[in-house]
Enzyme design. Structure first.
Site, PDB file in Angstrom:
ATOM      1  CE  LYS A   1      31.641  41.165  34.993  1.00  0.00           C
ATOM      2  NZ  LYS A   1      33.060  40.943  35.372  1.00  0.00           N
TER       3      LYS A   1
ATOM      4  CG  ASP B   1      32.509  35.861  38.597  1.00  0.00           C
ATOM      5  OD1 ASP B   1      32.215  34.713  38.216  1.00  0.00           O
ATOM      6  OD2 ASP B   1      33.519  36.469  38.212  1.00  0.00           O
TER       7      ASP B   1
ATOM      8  CE  LYS C   1      35.439  35.519  40.433  1.00  0.00           C
ATOM      9  NZ  LYS C   1      36.662  36.096  39.860  1.00  0.00           N
TER      10      LYS C   1
ATOM     11  CG  ASP D   1      31.936  40.613  38.582  1.00  0.00           C
ATOM     12  OD1 ASP D   1      32.680  41.548  38.241  1.00  0.00           O
ATOM     13  OD2 ASP D   1      31.991  39.484  38.061  1.00  0.00           O
TER      14      ASP D   1
ATOM     15  CD  GLU E   1      32.218  36.576  34.969  1.00  0.00           C
ATOM     16  OE1 GLU E   1      32.132  37.722  35.430  1.00  0.00           O
ATOM     17  OE2 GLU E   1      33.229  35.853  35.152  1.00  0.00           O
TER      18      GLU E   1
ATOM     19  NE  ARG F   1      37.252  38.318  29.066  1.00  0.00           N
ATOM     20  CZ  ARG F   1      38.561  38.356  29.280  1.00  0.00           C
ATOM     21  NH1 ARG F   1      39.398  37.949  28.347  1.00  0.00           N
ATOM     22  NH2 ARG F   1      39.042  38.814  30.414  1.00  0.00           N
TER      23      ARG F   1
END
Length: 522
Positions: free
Chosen positions: A284, A289, A296, A307, A368, A370
């Protein structure tokens, strides 16, 4: 701006008496002992320190005890030698209680070595006279590997972007010699060379994770990966937003089109002629993010530059295996995007058509990872690999369930267990987790094939929801494993053991060990 590259110390072998070595410091091991009724007993010098003890005329353990040494694992005690031995400084590193076998556990040695080398910042040349197993089986190789890896990783320090170095900041150790019975032994030299390759991959991963997100956005990250992989002799293909659109990568585009820095997918291929087993490796790559529309909290958001730790690890592993040359064909698929909030960002309630053709109803734009991974998994499965291994900083639920040092692994039972064994071998623990049917039932959508998360954004089994969702995109017959590294990929505290502050490089060493296993055993 290219991400700064951290140089690790050179690693070599030596078979000279450690008392006579012309180095800045010699490191020895010391064990703790219990006296009567559990009281603290005398220190016990570990094997490898015999000539040092003789030079100190039998007074070394008493002197160390006066300096506060207890032999506790990872404890570092420095002593000026005042000419007693050639090196001006002696360092005793704690190895815990005396082992029942020939040498301490490899992870004990790895952590202790790292602590000692880190404490010697400012010294240039260091020799390690630590206990190594001489067993004929793999134990001897593993202890030497652990010491070499610990030495390199303990010296890691991200160079960063400071315009003026701090006056109190000492340079890390630049050269490390590991004391062995025979410095010319081929197998020992092979282990040290392997350790240098693997720790360089860990360092590269840490460098990328530690880089600020404004300097490592999707296009530049893809370019950097392509550059290092190409230099290693690997085949590289980079898909830009146009190619992603033409290829139907709806998940990657949904997440990435909210940013001005458009998404990418990097494909790297390693295919040795003798390989009979094929592996897809996926990481990933969310370079930052925000959570998107499901934004968030501000507290801690700065750590979301990490991330992309899964992508960094996978890219670094590919460079490492290009040099280690395991007999297994590996293709890496690295989806890269920035999850930002804008007029083009995807929304809760959207239905996204994925690469596989499945329709996904979005409930939470902060789930996001996945979305981009599902597209990469679908692409990988089109090549029908024997195994598919994916790693990602996927869920906060991993931290809740397993803490910050143990990764969760989900997928095919056999491959999950092999992943766990690989992690145990290298000191990167993982724990297999289930994929319950009730979690899948909670992800039924009224308007699409599957919800992205459980209905109503139910938090129970949050880590498992991620695994269940990804399973939907794995082709039948492909053994697969999903490694959730949300906790262990980034260490926000001070350096400890072989972990530095910031990116840790997890799970680079696990993936290398797992690929070695798949190459040897299919």
């Amino acid at each position: 701006m290219t991400t700064p590259t951290t140089a690790l110390p050179s690693l070599s072998l030596a078979d000279t008496d450690p008392a006579d070595l012309t180095v800045d410091a010699v490191v020895i091991g010391v064990h703790s002992q219990e006296g009567a009724e559990g009281a603290a007993g005398e220190l016990l010098l570990a094997s490898g320190a015999e000539s040092i003890a003789a030079a100190f005329d039998g007074k070394l353990t008493a002197t160390l005890a006066l300096l506060g040494a207890t032999g506790g694992a990872g404890e570092v005690t420095k002593l000026a030698t005042l000419g007693t031995i050639t090196a001006p400084v002696l360092v005793a590193v704690g190895l815990g209680g005396e082992p029942s076998g020939a040498a301490p556990a490899p992870e004990t040695l790895r952590r202790a070595t790292a602590a000692a080398v880190r404490a010697l910042a400012g010294a240039k040349k260091v020799a390690l006279a630590l206990p190594l197993s001489d067993d004929a089986d793999d134990t001897g190789a593993l202890t030497l590997r652990a010491v070499a890896e610990g030495a390199a990783l303990g010296a890691y320090r991200f160079s960063g972007y400071k315009g003026k170095p701090s006056a109190s900041r000492k340079d890390p150790v630049t050269a490390v010699s590991v004391l062995v019975p025979d410095a010319k032994e081929a197998s020992a030299n092979t282990e040290v060379k392997r350790a240098a390759v693997v720790t360089a991959a860990v360092a590269r991963t840490r460098d990328w994770v530690n880089a600020p997100a404004n300097l490592l956005r999707p296009p530049s990250f893809a370019d950097e990966i392509a550059a290092v992989a190409g230099k290693a002799g690997l085949d590289v293909e980079v898909l830009d937003e146009k190619a992603l659109t033409e290829g139907g990568f709806g998940g990657i585009l949904a997440v990435g089109m909210g940013s001005a820095a458009k998404p990418r997918l990097v494909k790297i291929t390693y295919k040795p002629a003798q390989a009979t087993t094929t592996v897809a490796l996926i990481g990933k790559g969310i370079t930052f993010d925000t959570g998107g529309v499901s934004i968030k909290p501000a507290q801690g958001m700065w750590e979301m530059k990490s991330d992309m730790a899964g992508a960094a690890a996978v890219a670094s592993v590919m460079v490492a295996i290009a040099e280690l040359k395991p007999a297994v064909a590996v293709t890496a698929y690295i989806p890269i995007a920035e999850n930002m909030l804008s007029g083009d960002a995807y929304r809760p309630g959207d239905v996204i058509t994925m690469r596989s053709g499945k329709k996904v109803e979005v409930l939470n734009t902060d789930a996001e990872g996945r979305m981009i991974l599902a597209d990469a998994i679908a692409l990988a499965c089109e090549a029908q690999p024997d195994y598919l291994i994916e790693t990602s900083t996927l869920t906060g639920g991993q931290v809740v369930a397993l803490g910050k040092k143990i990764a969760g692994v989900m997928g095919s039972e056999a491959l999950a267990q092999r992943t766990k064994a690989a992690g145990e071998l290298v000191g990167e623990p993982t724990w297999p987790m289930p994929l319950p049917d009730e979690i899948r039932k909670s992800m039924e959508s009224d308007v699409a094939d599957i919800l992205q998360v459980s209905a109503g954004m139910e938090r129970a089994g949050h880590m498992l929801q991620g695994g269940v969702f990804l399973r939907e995109f794995v082709a039948e017959g492909v053994e697969w494993a999903h490694i959730d590294i949300a906790g262990p990929s980034f260490h926000s505290g001070e350096a400890t053991g072989h972990w530095s502050k910031g990116g840790t490089g997890v799970p680079v060493r696990t993936l290398v060990a797992l690929l070695d296993d798949l190459a040897a055993n299919g």
